[in-house]
Design an enzyme around this catalytic site. Structure first.
Site, PDB file in Angstrom:
ATOM      1  N   SER A   9       3.116  34.931 -10.906  1.00 19.63           N
ATOM      2  CA  SER A   9       3.107  34.785  -9.363  1.00 19.63           C
ATOM      3  C   SER A   9       2.897  35.961  -8.916  1.00 19.63           C
ATOM      4  O   SER A   9       3.182  37.198  -9.307  1.00 19.63           O
ATOM      5  CB  SER A   9       4.301  34.098  -8.961  1.00 19.63           C
ATOM      6  OG  SER A   9       5.515  34.706  -9.426  1.00 19.63           O
ATOM      7  N   GLU A  11       3.163  38.288  -5.118  1.00 22.11           N
ATOM      8  CA  GLU A  11       3.911  38.016  -3.806  1.00 22.11           C
ATOM      9  C   GLU A  11       3.177  38.742  -2.666  1.00 22.11           C
ATOM     10  O   GLU A  11       2.527  39.774  -3.096  1.00 22.11           O
ATOM     11  CB  GLU A  11       5.358  38.669  -3.817  1.00 22.11           C
ATOM     12  CG  GLU A  11       6.370  38.877  -2.528  1.00 22.11           C
ATOM     13  CD  GLU A  11       7.554  39.460  -2.723  1.00 22.11           C
ATOM     14  OE1 GLU A  11       8.095  38.950  -3.722  1.00 22.11           O
ATOM     15  OE2 GLU A  11       7.845  40.102  -2.074  1.00 22.11           O
ATOM     16  N   ASP A 102      18.216  40.574   4.358  1.00 22.72           N
ATOM     17  CA  ASP A 102      19.029  41.685   5.089  1.00 22.72           C
ATOM     18  C   ASP A 102      18.442  41.728   6.606  1.00 22.72           C
ATOM     19  O   ASP A 102      17.204  41.927   6.929  1.00 22.72           O
ATOM     20  CB  ASP A 102      18.561  42.927   4.521  1.00 22.72           C
ATOM     21  CG  ASP A 102      18.841  43.098   3.073  1.00 22.72           C
ATOM     22  OD1 ASP A 102      20.332  42.864   2.692  1.00 22.72           O
ATOM     23  OD2 ASP A 102      18.072  43.369   1.956  1.00 22.72           O
ATOM     24  N   PHE A 210      11.488  52.486  -0.927  1.00 25.54           N
ATOM     25  CA  PHE A 210      11.921  50.849  -1.179  1.00 25.54           C
ATOM     26  C   PHE A 210      13.079  51.025  -2.169  1.00 25.54           C
ATOM     27  O   PHE A 210      13.820  50.300  -2.242  1.00 25.54           O
ATOM     28  CB  PHE A 210      10.782  50.280  -1.903  1.00 25.54           C
ATOM     29  CG  PHE A 210       9.794  49.836  -0.745  1.00 25.54           C
ATOM     30  CD1 PHE A 210       9.801  50.036   0.405  1.00 25.54           C
ATOM     31  CD2 PHE A 210       8.409  49.448  -1.193  1.00 25.54           C
ATOM     32  CE1 PHE A 210       8.870  49.802   1.588  1.00 25.54           C
ATOM     33  CE2 PHE A 210       7.316  49.056  -0.256  1.00 25.54           C
ATOM     34  CZ  PHE A 210       7.776  49.281   1.013  1.00 25.54           C
ATOM     35  N   HIS A 260       6.334  38.417 -12.164  1.00 24.60           N
ATOM     36  CA  HIS A 260       6.121  38.173 -10.511  1.00 24.60           C
ATOM     37  C   HIS A 260       5.715  39.587  -9.873  1.00 24.60           C
ATOM     38  O   HIS A 260       6.441  40.399  -9.940  1.00 24.60           O
ATOM     39  CB  HIS A 260       7.529  37.616  -9.990  1.00 24.60           C
ATOM     40  CG  HIS A 260       7.593  37.428  -8.426  1.00 24.60           C
ATOM     41  ND1 HIS A 260       6.850  36.375  -7.874  1.00 24.60           N
ATOM     42  CD2 HIS A 260       7.774  38.468  -7.446  1.00 24.60           C
ATOM     43  CE1 HIS A 260       6.948  36.598  -6.318  1.00 24.60           C
ATOM     44  NE2 HIS A 260       7.442  37.694  -6.059  1.00 24.60           N
TER      45      HIS A 260
HETATM   46  C1  LIG Z   1      12.274  38.125  -5.598  1.00 23.05           C
HETATM   47  C2  LIG Z   1      12.615  38.476  -4.296  1.00 23.05           C
HETATM   48  C3  LIG Z   1      12.366  38.317  -3.318  1.00 23.05           C
HETATM   49  C4  LIG Z   1      12.827  38.745  -1.927  1.00 23.05           C
HETATM   50  N1  LIG Z   1      12.029  38.154  -0.643  1.00 23.05           N
HETATM   51  C5  LIG Z   1      12.671  38.584   0.485  1.00 23.05           C
HETATM   52  C6  LIG Z   1      12.087  38.145   1.562  1.00 23.05           C
HETATM   53  O1  LIG Z   1      11.079  37.541   1.681  1.00 23.05           O
HETATM   54  N2  LIG Z   1      12.889  38.641   3.065  1.00 23.05           N
HETATM   55  C7  LIG Z   1      13.825  39.333   2.892  1.00 23.05           C
HETATM   56  O2  LIG Z   1      14.474  39.524   3.954  1.00 23.05           O
HETATM   57  N3  LIG Z   1      14.443  39.693   1.820  1.00 23.05           N
HETATM   58  C8  LIG Z   1      13.715  39.485   0.539  1.00 23.05           C
HETATM   59  N4  LIG Z   1      14.346  39.883  -0.695  1.00 23.05           N
HETATM   60  C9  LIG Z   1      15.482  40.913  -0.508  1.00 23.05           C
HETATM   61  C10 LIG Z   1      16.830  39.920  -0.555  1.00 23.05           C
HETATM   62  O3  LIG Z   1      17.004  39.451   0.674  1.00 23.05           O
HETATM   63  C11 LIG Z   1      18.008  41.253  -0.355  1.00 23.05           C
HETATM   64  O4  LIG Z   1      18.124  41.668  -1.593  1.00 23.05           O
HETATM   65  C12 LIG Z   1      19.333  40.616   0.082  1.00 23.05           C
HETATM   66  O5  LIG Z   1      20.223  41.837   0.405  1.00 23.05           O
HETATM   67  C13 LIG Z   1      19.870  39.839  -0.575  1.00 23.05           C
HETATM   68  O6  LIG Z   1      19.538  38.504  -0.755  1.00 23.05           O
HETATM   69  P1  LIG Z   1      19.760  37.437  -1.941  1.00 23.05           P
HETATM   70  O7  LIG Z   1      19.348  36.052  -1.803  1.00 23.05           O
HETATM   71  O8  LIG Z   1      19.630  37.916  -3.354  1.00 23.05           O
HETATM   72  O9  LIG Z   1      21.581  37.420  -1.401  1.00 23.05           O
HETATM   73  P2  LIG Z   1      22.771  36.838  -2.252  1.00 23.05           P
HETATM   74  O10 LIG Z   1      22.343  36.042  -3.466  1.00 23.05           O
HETATM   75  O11 LIG Z   1      23.318  35.881  -1.177  1.00 23.05           O
HETATM   76  O12 LIG Z   1      23.788  38.217  -2.552  1.00 23.05           O
HETATM   77  C14 LIG Z   1      23.820  39.185  -1.627  1.00 23.05           C
HETATM   78  C15 LIG Z   1      25.013  39.924  -1.955  1.00 23.05           C
HETATM   79  O13 LIG Z   1      26.035  39.053  -1.676  1.00 23.05           O
HETATM   80  C16 LIG Z   1      27.019  38.987  -2.852  1.00 23.05           C
HETATM   81  N5  LIG Z   1      27.557  37.595  -2.768  1.00 23.05           N
HETATM   82  C17 LIG Z   1      26.644  36.536  -3.152  1.00 23.05           C
HETATM   83  N6  LIG Z   1      27.517  35.422  -2.748  1.00 23.05           N
HETATM   84  C18 LIG Z   1      28.781  35.810  -2.699  1.00 23.05           C
HETATM   85  C19 LIG Z   1      30.080  35.140  -2.414  1.00 23.05           C
HETATM   86  N7  LIG Z   1      30.015  33.899  -2.204  1.00 23.05           N
HETATM   87  N8  LIG Z   1      30.946  35.990  -2.055  1.00 23.05           N
HETATM   88  C20 LIG Z   1      30.882  37.339  -1.871  1.00 23.05           C
HETATM   89  N9  LIG Z   1      29.814  38.005  -2.260  1.00 23.05           N
HETATM   90  C21 LIG Z   1      28.838  37.183  -2.566  1.00 23.05           C
HETATM   91  C22 LIG Z   1      26.152  39.242  -3.973  1.00 23.05           C
HETATM   92  O14 LIG Z   1      26.814  39.905  -5.094  1.00 23.05           O
HETATM   93  C23 LIG Z   1      25.085  40.284  -3.524  1.00 23.05           C
HETATM   94  O15 LIG Z   1      25.733  41.695  -3.361  1.00 23.05           O
HETATM   95  C24 LIG Z   1      13.892  39.643  -1.767  1.00 23.05           C
HETATM   96  C25 LIG Z   1      14.411  39.998  -3.029  1.00 23.05           C
HETATM   97  C26 LIG Z   1      13.892  39.491  -4.401  1.00 23.05           C
HETATM   98  C27 LIG Z   1      14.661  39.958  -5.660  1.00 23.05           C
END
Ligand SMILES: Cc1cc2nc3c(=O)[nH]c(=O)nc-3n(C[C@H](O)[C@H](O)[C@H](O)COP(=O)(O)OP(=O)(O)OC[C@H]3O[C@@H](n4cnc5c(N)ncnc54)[C@H](O)[C@@H]3O)c2cc1C
Length: 282
Positions: A9, A11, A102, A210, A260
């Site tokens: 894929s 991005e 974020d 980054f 990806h």
């Molecule tokens: C493939 C990929 C695509 C991305 N695309 C985007 C995008 O389009 N837009 C954007 O804004 N960002 C994007 N990001 C960045 C991402 O949004 C950030 O890394 C963000 O800080 C974390 O998102 P996450 O979905 O991994 O969060 P989560 O999985 O929610 O994790 C975030 C943090 O919270 C902790 N956590 C999770 N669940 C719990 C819980 N129940 N209790 C306590 N702590 C917990 C985790 O350990 C981690 O430290 C992308 C990252 C990747 C790898």
């Protein structure tokens, strides 16, 4: 690792001007030639790119390209996420990348009905059952806000159990980080594919910025080489191609279930790695 067919894929991020939109059309046409399984389009947390993401996704979908919108939930509410899901469902989009995101500095999470990506995954499943294939993010070098690596792994496992189908990793340059993470996730019961994210190297200062923000380590030997090239973009690209093509070769040889590419809306750096890998068609 997985014996499933591999998934490739590419991005994009939504363009911010008409000129950038024109360039992205040319980029996607060049990348479409190698027939990736899907393209994905990022989504700014708090809805900051909502319109740009939706427009880019729908345009690509109309052009007949397989496209997966990213959807980040922090700062959003259920109503606005439900509307987006409906928009995508109505046109027949079947894959999403579900994230926490974020928040841009200065934007408060106040009204957010979602705290973590696992909340979004649960919500999407509850609203749309099995309509979407849900991708989530994974962090072989540990998410920068995680208190410990073990807690981060536990949170990743929770997110998969909430209903995700597969994961895409943050990019990384330490080759051992990925297989170790996959092994740990598998030991914790995650059998779904975890596809490594690949960042082509074209610009050192941007990459350093980054990487600091997302917690990807640039090993010292790479930093020193890249710093030494100064403004010599050709040397940076040539070195980047060597490093990334050999990392990808190694990952695929170890059984990674696809790749990806974080294309940064450029075709050439991704295609250069692609052709070095001999992946004429996905
Ligand atoms: C493939 C990929 C695509 C991305 N695309 C985007 C995008 O389009 N837009 C954007 O804004 N960002 C994007 N990001 C960045 C991402 O949004 C950030 O890394 C963000 O800080 C974390 O998102 P996450 O979905 O991994 O969060 P989560 O999985 O929610 O994790 C975030 C943090 O919270 C902790 N956590 C999770 N669940 C719990 C819980 N129940 N209790 C306590 N702590 C917990 C985790 O350990 C981690 O430290 C992308 C990252 C990747 C790898």
């Amino acid at each position: 690792m997985s014996s499933e067919p591999r998934t490739f894929s590419f991005e994009f991020f939504p363009p911010k001007s008409d000129e950038a939109a024109q360039k992205l059309r040319a980029t996607r046409a060049r990348l479409a030639v190698v027939a990736p399984d899907f393209f994905s389009v990022t989504y700014g947390a708090g809805g900051s790119t909502r319109e740009g993401t939706v427009n880019t996704v729908l345009e690509m979908h109309r052009a007949g390209l397989p496209v997966a919108p990213h959807l980040s939930c922090i700062g959003s509410n259920q109503t606005s996420i439900r509307q987006l899901l409906q928009t995508y469902q109505e046109v027949g989009i079947r894959r999403l990348v579900a994230l926490r995101g974020d928040l841009p500095s200065g934007m408060a999470a106040g009204s957010s009905q979602f705290r973590y990506a696992s909340d979004l995954v649960e919500f999407v499943r509850a609203q749309t059952d099995r309509w979407f294939h849900i991708e989530v993010a994974a962090y072989p070098e540990v998410h920068p806000q995680a208190r410990t690596a073990a807690e981060d792994l536990g949170n990743f496992v929770r997110k998969m159990r909430a209903g995700a189908d597969s994961a895409i990793t943050q990019y990384f340059f330490n080759p051992d980080a990925y297989p170790r993470f996959v092994e740990q996730a598998q030991r914790a019961g995650v059998q779904a594919p975890i596809v490594p994210g690949v960042m082509p190297i074209t610009n050192y200062s941007q990459l350093a910025r980054f990487s600091d923000a997302c917690g990807a380590e640039i090993p010292r030997w790479m930093r020193r080489r890249l710093e030494g090239y100064g403004d010599d973009r050709d040397s940076i690209r040539a070195f980047g191609l060597e490093v990334m093509a050999s990392l990808c070769e190694r990952l695929l040889a170890q059984g990674a279930p696809g790749l990806h590419f974080y294309t940064m809306n450029l075709a050439e750096p991704t295609l250069a790695i692609w052709s070095r890998l001999g992946l004429s068609q996905a």
